[in-house]
Design an enzyme around this catalytic site. Structure first.
Site, PDB file in Angstrom:
ATOM      1  N   ASP A 111       0.833  -1.208   0.000  1.00 43.77           N
ATOM      2  CA  ASP A 111       0.000   0.000   0.000  1.00 43.77           C
ATOM      3  C   ASP A 111       0.867   1.258   0.000  1.00 43.77           C
ATOM      4  O   ASP A 111       0.541   2.254  -0.653  1.00 43.77           O
ATOM      5  CB  ASP A 111      -0.940   0.001   1.219  1.00 43.77           C
ATOM      6  N   HIS A 152      -5.504  -3.455   5.814  1.00 44.26           N
ATOM      7  CA  HIS A 152      -5.131  -3.781   4.428  1.00 44.26           C
ATOM      8  C   HIS A 152      -6.330  -4.354   3.674  1.00 44.26           C
ATOM      9  O   HIS A 152      -6.314  -5.504   3.250  1.00 44.26           O
ATOM     10  CB  HIS A 152      -3.945  -4.758   4.412  1.00 44.26           C
TER      11      HIS A 152
HETATM   12  N1  LIG Z   1      -0.421  -8.384   1.866  1.00 42.30           N
HETATM   13  C1  LIG Z   1      -0.588  -7.980   0.612  1.00 42.30           C
HETATM   14  O1  LIG Z   1      -0.437  -6.791   0.305  1.00 42.30           O
HETATM   15  C2  LIG Z   1      -0.910  -8.972  -0.463  1.00 42.30           C
HETATM   16  C3  LIG Z   1      -0.801  -8.603  -1.807  1.00 42.30           C
HETATM   17  C4  LIG Z   1      -1.090  -9.552  -2.780  1.00 42.30           C
HETATM   18  C5  LIG Z   1      -1.492 -10.838  -2.414  1.00 42.30           C
HETATM   19  N2  LIG Z   1      -1.595 -11.164  -1.107  1.00 42.30           N
HETATM   20  C6  LIG Z   1      -2.013 -12.503  -0.668  1.00 42.30           C
HETATM   21  O2  LIG Z   1      -0.912 -13.398  -0.741  1.00 42.30           O
HETATM   22  C7  LIG Z   1      -1.394 -14.746  -0.841  1.00 42.30           C
HETATM   23  C8  LIG Z   1      -0.650 -15.524  -1.920  1.00 42.30           C
HETATM   24  O3  LIG Z   1      -0.886 -14.961  -3.194  1.00 42.30           O
HETATM   25  P1  LIG Z   1      -0.215 -15.604  -4.512  1.00 42.30           P
HETATM   26  O4  LIG Z   1      -0.624 -14.740  -5.640  1.00 42.30           O
HETATM   27  O5  LIG Z   1       1.218 -15.898  -4.274  1.00 42.30           O
HETATM   28  O6  LIG Z   1      -1.024 -16.982  -4.584  1.00 42.30           O
HETATM   29  P2  LIG Z   1      -0.582 -18.340  -5.362  1.00 42.30           P
HETATM   30  O7  LIG Z   1      -1.799 -19.194  -5.444  1.00 42.30           O
HETATM   31  O8  LIG Z   1       0.122 -18.011  -6.621  1.00 42.30           O
HETATM   32  O9  LIG Z   1       0.470 -18.995  -4.375  1.00 42.30           O
HETATM   33  C9  LIG Z   1       0.116 -19.456  -3.115  1.00 42.30           C
HETATM   34  C10 LIG Z   1       1.065 -20.560  -2.744  1.00 42.30           C
HETATM   35  O10 LIG Z   1       0.681 -21.024  -1.453  1.00 42.30           O
HETATM   36  C11 LIG Z   1       0.840 -22.414  -1.445  1.00 42.30           C
HETATM   37  N3  LIG Z   1       0.069 -23.026  -0.373  1.00 42.30           N
HETATM   38  C12 LIG Z   1      -1.247 -23.283  -0.311  1.00 42.30           C
HETATM   39  N4  LIG Z   1      -1.556 -23.900   0.848  1.00 42.30           N
HETATM   40  C13 LIG Z   1      -0.391 -24.017   1.522  1.00 42.30           C
HETATM   41  C14 LIG Z   1      -0.047 -24.586   2.770  1.00 42.30           C
HETATM   42  N5  LIG Z   1      -0.957 -25.129   3.569  1.00 42.30           N
HETATM   43  N6  LIG Z   1       1.245 -24.542   3.137  1.00 42.30           N
HETATM   44  C15 LIG Z   1       2.182 -23.974   2.344  1.00 42.30           C
HETATM   45  N7  LIG Z   1       1.912 -23.437   1.148  1.00 42.30           N
HETATM   46  C16 LIG Z   1       0.635 -23.467   0.748  1.00 42.30           C
HETATM   47  C17 LIG Z   1       0.386 -22.869  -2.840  1.00 42.30           C
HETATM   48  O11 LIG Z   1       0.865 -24.173  -3.149  1.00 42.30           O
HETATM   49  C18 LIG Z   1       1.006 -21.770  -3.703  1.00 42.30           C
HETATM   50  O12 LIG Z   1       2.304 -22.128  -4.125  1.00 42.30           O
HETATM   51  C19 LIG Z   1      -2.898 -14.609  -1.090  1.00 42.30           C
HETATM   52  O13 LIG Z   1      -3.578 -14.813   0.123  1.00 42.30           O
HETATM   53  C20 LIG Z   1      -3.052 -13.159  -1.524  1.00 42.30           C
HETATM   54  O14 LIG Z   1      -4.334 -12.662  -1.251  1.00 42.30           O
HETATM   55  C21 LIG Z   1      -1.310 -10.260  -0.131  1.00 42.30           C
END
Ligand SMILES: NC(=O)c1ccc[n+]([C@@H]2O[C@H](COP(=O)([O-])OP(=O)(O)OC[C@H]3O[C@@H](n4cnc5c(N)ncnc54)[C@H](O)[C@@H]3O)[C@@H](O)[C@H]2O)c1
Length: 338
Positions: free
Chosen positions: A173, A200
């Site tokens: 952000d 957030h």
């Molecule tokens: N804080 C922020 O500003 C922000 C910004 C963007 C995304 N996010 C969040 O980040 C998270 C991940 O996003 P992404 O685009 O990388 O998703 P993605 O689906 O590309 O990757 C997620 C990963 O998590 C793994 N995973 C799922 N369950 C798991 C478990 N129990 N143990 C370990 N790994 C596990 C999956 O295998 C995958 O590799 C989402 O929740 C998204 O909303 C947060």
């Protein structure tokens, strides 16, 4: 991109590329094979601040780790696959970053991710509480407004809770606010610093434009549009990716910036300030993001809200009910767990 590496405050990525910094942070990424996890791991592997990188996921970590391990930087890289390998991934870690979980698709709010991601975060942070209770824990998984209270409750359950070491990563952000303000004012984004406070998600994201450095002024209609764009910037990316996920590359950048600031501060660097969603007494909301002075043991001092405009005060008042509800939802989720 290069200008961001030259950011003076926070100093994160530029320092990380300097060959003179010799440090030994042991960092784990949980969810390392994902859209965020892979580029985040690449940035961490590229940093001389990191000496050991352990990568955990339920899929693909052997490949991701083998690939990254060929990069000619000194951090050792090892992949861990599946719950039985999670303890070894965590043992001895100084910092754990968690981007595990499902991302949004068009039309979804961050809260729509709660059911899936709450369980994932609770499981992973329970392992952190058991195997690296002293580590700094940085949660990226959404909804951050609930996953931080979840993490806190899990650590309490294990009797190892330290609120100074649990961080909701809201850095994206701030990164977005800096970029958008710089665009509008024709400034170098590396020189712009906008605190973003609150939470957030949607209107809980509160950019404090009145505290921007350098000082900037906008007419009220332009200010309202700018704030709306910062609040909905994640949705802008979700829509543009059209079902292929949410922000990953900019989030990896922001996550790396936060980790490098944290490690710099842990190494004794003074004056390191980042905003993060943490346990807080700055409002009547038990968790709230404000600028934090970071130190060797995590949060050294909460720098608080600072002087706000009446418009910003109104935004806080309007955000508090949603924020409190998301926090309560997270806390109750852990209490309902066996
Ligand atoms: N804080 C922020 O500003 C922000 C910004 C963007 C995304 N996010 C969040 O980040 C998270 C991940 O996003 P992404 O685009 O990388 O998703 P993605 O689906 O590309 O990757 C997620 C990963 O998590 C793994 N995973 C799922 N369950 C798991 C478990 N129990 N143990 C370990 N790994 C596990 C999956 O295998 C995958 O590799 C989402 O929740 C998204 O909303 C947060």
């Amino acid at each position: 991109m290069l200008s961001a590496f030259a950011r003076p405050a926070g100093a994160a990525l530029r320092r990380s590329l300097s060959t003179s910094a010799q440090n030994n942070a042991k960092v784990a990424v949980l969810g390392a094979s994902g859209g965020i996890g892979q580029p985040l791991s690449l940035l961490l592997k590229n940093s001389p601040l990191v000496s050991r990188l352990t990568l955990y996921d339920i899929a693909h970590t052997p490949g991701v780790a083998a690939d990254l391990s060929h990069i000619e930087t000194r951090a050792t890289v090892k992949g861990y696959l599946g719950p039985e390998q999670l303890p070894d991934c965590l043992k001895g870690c100084d910092v754990v970053v968690i981007p595990a979980g499902v991302p949004r698709k068009p039309g979804m709010t961050r809260d729509d991710l709660f059911n899936t991601n709450a369980t994932i975060v609770a499981t992973l942070t329970a392992a952190c509480a058991q195997h690296c209770p002293e580590a700094m824990v940085c949660i990226i998984s959404n909804p951050v407004n609930s996953t931080i209270p979840i993490t806190a409750e899990v650590f309490k359950k294990h009797g190892v809770y330290n609120p100074d070491k649990i961080f909701g990563v809201t850095t994206l952000d701030i990164v977005r606010a800096n970029t958008f303000v710089a665009e509008l004012k024709g400034l170098d984004p590396a020189r712009v610093n906008v605190p973003v406070i609150g939470g957030h998600a949607g209107k809980t994201i509160i950019p404090v434009i009145s505290q921007c450095t350098p000082k900037v002024d906008f007419p009220q209609d332009q200010l309202t549009t700018l704030i709306g764009r910062i609040q909905e910037a994640g949705t802008e990316v979700v829509k543009a990716k059209a079902g292929a996920g949410s922000a990953t590359l900019s989030m990896a950048y922001a996550g790396a910036r936060f980790v490098f600031s944290l490690v710099d501060a842990m190494n004794g660097k003074e004056g390191v300030v980042e905003c993060s969603f943490v346990k807080s007494q700055e409002t009547d909301c038990p968790y709230f993001s404000t600028p934090l002075l970071l130190g060797k043991k995590g949060i050294e001092k909460n720098l608080g809200l600072g002087k706000l405009s009446s418009f910003e005060e109104k935004m806080i008042a309007e955000a508090l009910p949603e924020l409190k509800a998301s926090i309560k939802k997270g806390e109750e989720f852990v209490k309902s767990m066996k």
